[in-house]
Design a protein around this motif. Structure first.
Motif, PDB file in Angstrom:
ATOM      1  N   LEU A 444      -7.588  10.051   9.734  1.00  0.00           N
ATOM      2  CA  LEU A 444      -8.046  10.388   8.382  1.00  0.00           C
ATOM      3  C   LEU A 444      -8.597   9.126   7.719  1.00  0.00           C
ATOM      4  N   THR A 445      -9.865   9.170   7.369  1.00  0.00           N
ATOM      5  CA  THR A 445     -10.528   8.005   6.773  1.00  0.00           C
ATOM      6  C   THR A 445      -9.738   7.479   5.567  1.00  0.00           C
ATOM      7  N   TRP A 446      -9.294   8.397   4.743  1.00  0.00           N
ATOM      8  CA  TRP A 446      -8.565   8.000   3.525  1.00  0.00           C
ATOM      9  C   TRP A 446      -7.233   7.327   3.871  1.00  0.00           C
ATOM     10  N   SER A 447      -6.572   7.748   4.941  1.00  0.00           N
ATOM     11  CA  SER A 447      -5.341   7.051   5.340  1.00  0.00           C
ATOM     12  C   SER A 447      -5.633   5.584   5.652  1.00  0.00           C
ATOM     13  N   TYR A 448      -6.725   5.357   6.373  1.00  0.00           N
ATOM     14  CA  TYR A 448      -7.078   3.977   6.719  1.00  0.00           C
ATOM     15  C   TYR A 448      -7.440   3.176   5.464  1.00  0.00           C
ATOM     16  N   ALA A 449      -8.195   3.799   4.561  1.00  0.00           N
ATOM     17  CA  ALA A 449      -8.567   3.089   3.325  1.00  0.00           C
ATOM     18  C   ALA A 449      -7.321   2.755   2.515  1.00  0.00           C
ATOM     19  N   ALA A 450      -6.365   3.699   2.489  1.00  0.00           N
ATOM     20  CA  ALA A 450      -5.119   3.464   1.744  1.00  0.00           C
ATOM     21  C   ALA A 450      -4.341   2.304   2.354  1.00  0.00           C
ATOM     22  N   PHE A 451      -4.383   2.194   3.665  1.00  0.00           N
ATOM     23  CA  PHE A 451      -3.711   1.074   4.327  1.00  0.00           C
ATOM     24  C   PHE A 451      -4.365  -0.245   3.896  1.00  0.00           C
ATOM     25  N   LEU A 452      -5.686  -0.272   3.932  1.00  0.00           N
ATOM     26  CA  LEU A 452      -6.389  -1.528   3.619  1.00  0.00           C
ATOM     27  C   LEU A 452      -6.175  -1.971   2.177  1.00  0.00           C
ATOM     28  N   THR A 453      -6.179  -1.031   1.236  1.00  0.00           N
ATOM     29  CA  THR A 453      -6.000  -1.467  -0.157  1.00  0.00           C
ATOM     30  C   THR A 453      -4.554  -1.906  -0.411  1.00  0.00           C
ATOM     31  N   ALA A 454      -3.598  -1.216   0.187  1.00  0.00           N
ATOM     32  CA  ALA A 454      -2.200  -1.631  -0.012  1.00  0.00           C
ATOM     33  C   ALA A 454      -1.995  -3.048   0.532  1.00  0.00           C
ATOM     34  N   VAL A 455      -2.555  -3.303   1.695  1.00  0.00           N
ATOM     35  CA  VAL A 455      -2.390  -4.620   2.315  1.00  0.00           C
ATOM     36  C   VAL A 455      -3.158  -5.695   1.539  1.00  0.00           C
ATOM     37  N   ALA A 456      -4.318  -5.328   1.039  1.00  0.00           N
ATOM     38  CA  ALA A 456      -5.076  -6.295   0.224  1.00  0.00           C
ATOM     39  C   ALA A 456      -4.242  -6.722  -0.984  1.00  0.00           C
ATOM     40  N   ARG A 457      -3.610  -5.760  -1.659  1.00  0.00           N
ATOM     41  CA  ARG A 457      -2.794  -6.106  -2.833  1.00  0.00           C
ATOM     42  C   ARG A 457      -1.598  -6.950  -2.415  1.00  0.00           C
ATOM     43  N   ARG A 458      -1.010  -6.609  -1.281  1.00  0.00           N
ATOM     44  CA  ARG A 458       0.123  -7.391  -0.775  1.00  0.00           C
ATOM     45  C   ARG A 458      -0.288  -8.843  -0.556  1.00  0.00           C
TER      46      ARG A 458
END
Ligand code: NOJ
Ligand code: NOJ
Length: 495
Positions: A444-458
């Motif tokens: 799911l494209t959105w799952s991957y995008a959600a991973f990237l933004t969470a990690v970016a904030r981290r």
């Protein structure tokens, strides 16, 4: 009282007894997962974007497909929402300087694809009066989807506007204001016009199920008009529809019930406790804002109280959460009553729960203190059982203890995702509530995008301010004022 002090003791002893080597191993395990999964997530997104995406043959250039899955469920379409959120995550990478050099041309292909998509007549309507912009999804070759569906979904134009504005601001920052004006403004103007004209009409929510008002949609609409007004000025244009932003903010307050956000109205016999609210909070995160309740900033007392109510609603309903007590991260889904595809935890919801906390940590750090109120103390007490109401300055031991506990809690949600990510790193839409195995649409494209933004904030990478600090008050009385939009056929410009 006895139980409470036992918790304190446990918390403290637990931390004190864990050997540094053990802690380090756990952290580096999560760190190693994040490093590996970040590469896979970025590739997972690219695989789902036409025309070159390896998993989406037939998709036009720049079209973001929701998932390669063509049956049970068939997600081989482009949703304006999923595409807008995904491209915003990509544009943030470009702006942060962490992107691959080839990314910008893909972003430009997305822009060009939306020039085509905006004019496609569809069951929601056409561009001439803006109505067609509310259509939720299109075929991957940019023709209309004519089957029955929950339509319109009025978050789409706002999310696309935010993505395009982010790219426009990047261009302006790089001395390319005229390109932002010629290639982006016509698209943005249509979307902002739509928001200003239709914000007060009923919409299907982001889960495509409830027709009425949706917190996520209202929040995204408000943000788009605030940043839209500033963007219009920056390119020498005006945004008449942006003047209704205060009215939308006024309406946004109506979702608050005193301890949580009730995400839908009507609630359709649900509790109204929904990831809708947490996903909204991470997308209205403004790194320049304080812990403002009115805009539900991630560190606001309202958003933290809501986070607890939301997360706790999944503690006892999923078998995978057994053995994890209050204050420990768990798997979370869309809403507790969900039955879609089994009604399981969602990767993107679990990641959003982490992301809100990383955002809050950023805001506390910037503002130099944490203010615990009557409203937010239940959230903090789960993590630091001797937390007290009041302002805790950055120099205090309490501040250090709280921020460490919040970081551990946030990382815990990412660890839950790690635990239920298959070894090939693929992120589906859901994972089984009892088994933890991937369920529903794969990749799911959105799952991957959600991973990237969470990690970016981290990692401390935050988006640009959308102007939340300029929002200083809510009108005393809400009105339903709208502004008739002006819509014009955009054209593809040279880059
Ligand atoms: C498809 C939608 O995409 C999904 O969100 C929804 O839960 C199901 N339809 C059931 O209405
Ligand atoms: C179903 C989700 O409920 C909806 O939010 C999403 O847009 C589609 N799937 C496509 O991913």
């Amino acid at each position: 009282m006895w139980l409470k002090s036992l918790t304190v003791a446990n918390t403290l002893t637990g931390a004190a007894l864990a050997s540094p080597a053990f802690l380090q191993r756990r952290q580096s395990d999560l760190g190693a997962f994040i490093e590996k999964e970040s590469i896979l997530a970025q590739q997972g997104i690219l695989n789902n974007i036409g025309a070159e995406g390896a998993l989406v043959q037939g998709a036009s250039a720049g079209i973001v497909v929701a998932s390669p899955s063509k049956t049970n469920p068939d997600y081989f379409y482009t949703w304006t929402r999923d595409a807008g959120l995904t491209m915003l995550a990509e544009i943030e990478q470009l702006a942060a300087g962490t992107a691959n050099a080839s990314l910008e041309s893909l972003i430009q292909e997305y822009v060009d694809s939306q020039v085509k998509q905006q004019v496609v007549a569809n069951p929601s309507g056409t561009l001439s009066n803006g109505s067609g912009l509310g259509e939720p999804k299109f075929q991957v070759n940019i023709t209309a989807f004519t089957g029955s569906w929950g339509r319109p979904q009025r978050d789409g134009p706002a999310l696309r506007a935010s993505a395009l504005i982010a790219y426009g601001n990047y261009l302006i920052a790089h001395g390319k204001t005229s390109l932002a004006k010629t290639n982006l403004w016509p698209l943005i103007q249509n979307d902002l016009s739509y928001v200003g004209q239709y914000w007060n009409q009923s919409t299907y929510d982001l889960w495509e199920e409830v027709n009425g008002s949706s917190f996520f949609t209202t929040a995204m609409q408000h943000k788009s008009l605030v940043e839209g007004a500033a963007f219009a000025a920056a390119v020498g244009e005006t945004c008449p529809g942006c003047s209704v932003a205060p009215q939308i903010l006024c309406h946004l307050q109506e979702y608050w019930n005193g301890s949580a956000i009730i995400s839908n109205s009507p609630t359709n016999d649900r509790s109204g406790i929904d990831a809708n609210s947490v996903i909204a909070s991470i997308h209205i995160f403004d790194p320049a804002a304080t812990c403002d309740d009115v805009t539900f900033q991630p560190c606001s007392a309202r958003a933290l109280s809501n986070h607890k109510v939301y997360v706790d609603s999944f503690r006892s309903i999923y078998t995978v959460n057994q053995g994890r007590s209050n204050g420990q991260a768990v798997a979370v889904g869309r809403y507790p009553e969900d039955v879609y595809q089994g009604g399981n935890p969602w990767y993107l919801a679990t990641l959003a729960a982490a992301e809100q906390l990383y955002d809050a940590l950023h805001q506390w750090d910037k503002q130099g203190s944490i203010n615990i109120t009557q409203l937010s103390i239940p959230f903090f007490s789960d993590l630091v059982s001797n937390a007290t109401i009041g302002t805790h300055a950055k120099s205090s031991a309490t501040y250090t203890a709280i921020t460490q506990a919040v970081k551990t809690y946030a990382d815990g949600f990412v660890s839950v995702v790690q635990e239920y990510t298959p070894s090939d790193g693929g992120l589906a839409e859901q994972f089984g509530r009892s088994t933890g195995d991937p369920v529903s649409a794969i990749d799911l494209t959105w799952s991957y995008a959600a991973f990237l933004t969470a990690v970016a904030r981290r990692n401390g990478t935050v988006p640009a301010s959308w102007g939340s600090p300029t929002v200083t008050s809510v009108p005393g009385q809400c009105s339903a004022a709208t502004v008739a939009g002006s819509y014009a056929t955009p054209t593809i410009g040279a880059w």
